[in-house]
Design an enzyme around this catalytic site. Structure first.
Site, PDB file in Angstrom:
ATOM      1  N   GLU A  56       0.823  -1.208   0.000  1.00 27.46           N
ATOM      2  CA  GLU A  56       0.000   0.000   0.000  1.00 27.46           C
ATOM      3  C   GLU A  56       0.861   1.262   0.000  1.00 27.46           C
ATOM      4  OE1 GLU A  56      -2.147  -3.032   2.732  1.00 27.46           O
ATOM      5  OE2 GLU A  56      -0.124  -2.624   1.998  1.00 27.46           O
ATOM      6  N   CYS A  94      -0.636   0.135   7.686  1.00 26.06           N
ATOM      7  CA  CYS A  94      -1.099   0.589   6.369  1.00 26.06           C
ATOM      8  C   CYS A  94      -2.544   1.067   6.409  1.00 26.06           C
ATOM      9  CB  CYS A  94      -0.949  -0.535   5.349  1.00 26.06           C
ATOM     10  SG  CYS A  94       0.769  -0.936   4.964  1.00 26.06           S
ATOM     11  N   ARG A 217      21.712 -21.069  -3.810  1.00 22.58           N
ATOM     12  CA  ARG A 217      22.750 -20.308  -4.518  1.00 22.58           C
ATOM     13  C   ARG A 217      22.428 -20.046  -5.990  1.00 22.58           C
ATOM     14  NH1 ARG A 217      23.855 -25.299  -3.303  1.00 22.58           N
ATOM     15  NH2 ARG A 217      24.562 -26.809  -4.862  1.00 22.58           N
TER      16      ARG A 217
END
Length: 349
Positions: A56, A94, A217
């Site tokens: 947001e 938010c 990796r």
């Protein structure tokens, strides 16, 4: 605003959410799209990395850059794939930001099962007089974040089994020696799969025989903690996995349910990949403690080798082929009941 536009914008938000794969766990992948009253996009964003701004916030900043300020957000609509948070964590709530911006309407795909949020964000918005709609493309959103949702619903990690076999169902040579089943390409795809997990587990037998690193990796990942299950002290001190300071070593005769509870409660693990050979994977299958399996089958046979005796049975989705290998994904029936969206296209990042 018409329903077709609502669905289109939420699908876009889901596309954005998937961009956070491998970078935000144990947080969920979240996307957000902001439109004006006519359905024109003003800004969009997604949760890019753990500890960073949420979707947001990034969407609001995007709209501010595009429109020259926050004024254009008053009366606007925001589509979010998960309930806006209502608490102070790594970032401010938010829901409070959306209230301050003056949004007229907030469309949420699904509620947040995390106990610190769990309906509070939606309540905060409604108390501020904002129209809140929930449930739009909920199945797709929960399927995308099934690891996060499962963990906080059940209080234990979502378990993904990684299985590899030959065309005649062998997983090791006659004396138990490893067989190179994956190709260079499918190894990369496997590491991409690892990137979506918080932890990866192997048993003492597999560690002693293969001496794996259990890292990610070959694909970017925020965190992947190796888990060594060493019930009888068989893991050599010079094993490569023991050189990793992030490795979690579980010793003693801990039963699998207790083991999963410990990983969630003590180590914050929300998703676990089990990659430790037939014995360990078979134990998870027998006890019904798996949610998903990824099975890679090579295009060659290994006569006389050790076979899989307990392959998981469940609901499969269409196969993927790479370098002659067939990769199928299988979901436990209980997983499909909780996340029916896993069978839908577009729910994988």
């Amino acid at each position: 605003m018409d329903r077709e536009t609502d669905v289109q914008m939420m699908r876009r938000a889901l596309q954005l959410a998937a961009c956070g794969y491998g970078a935000v766990s144990p947080n969920p992948m979240v996307g957000a799209v902001i439109t004006d009253a006519q359905g024109r996009i003003l800004g969009e964003g997604y949760h890019r990395q753990w500890g960073g701004p949420h979707a947001e916030v990034n969407a609001v900043r995007s709209a501010e850059r595009a429109t020259g300020g926050r004024q254009a957000l008053r009366g606007a609509v925001i589509y979010v794939t998960l309930e806006p948070c209502s608490h102070y964590g790594k970032t401010p709530p938010c829901a409070a930001l959306l209230r301050e911006c003056g949004f007229r309407r907030v469309v949420v795909a699904c509620p947040d099962p995390f106990r610190e949020v769990s309906g509070r964000g939606i309540a905060m918005l409604r108390e501020a007089g904002i129209e809140v709609e929930t449930g739009l493309l909920r199945r797709e959103s929960e399927a995308l974040n099934r690891r996060f949702v499962y963990a906080h619903t059940h209080g234990r990690p979502y378990v993904l089994l990684k299985l590899a076999r030959t065309a005649d169902n062998r997983m090791a040579g006659p004396a138990g020696e490893p067989i190179a089943i994956s190709s260079p390409l499918t190894r990369v795809l496997m590491h991409r799969e690892r990137a979506g997990a918080d932890a990866i587990m192997a048993g003492a037998g597999a560690i002693a025989a293969d001496n794996p690193e259990l890292t990610c990796r070959l694909w970017p990942s925020r965190r992947l903690r190796p888990v060594a299950l060493d019930r009888s002290g068989r893991i050599p001190r010079d094993a490569r996995i023991m050189a990793n300071p992030e490795t979690i070593v579980l010793r003693g005769r801990m039963e699998l349910p207790e083991l999963l509870d410990t990983l969630y409660a003590d180590y914050g693990v929300t998703s676990l990949m089990v990659e430790g050979g037939a014995t360990l994977a078979g134990a998870f299958v027998r006890e019904g403690l798996w949610q998903e399996a990824r099975v890679e089958t090579a295009p060659f046979s290994a006569p006389g080798g050790k076979s899989w005796r307990e392959l998981p049975e469940g609901i499969e989705i269409p196969e993927e082929r790479a370098d002659g290998r067939v990769i199928r994904r299988c979901f436990a029936p209980e997983t499909v009941r909780q996340f029916p969206g896993v069978a839908l296209r577009g729910t994988e990042p």
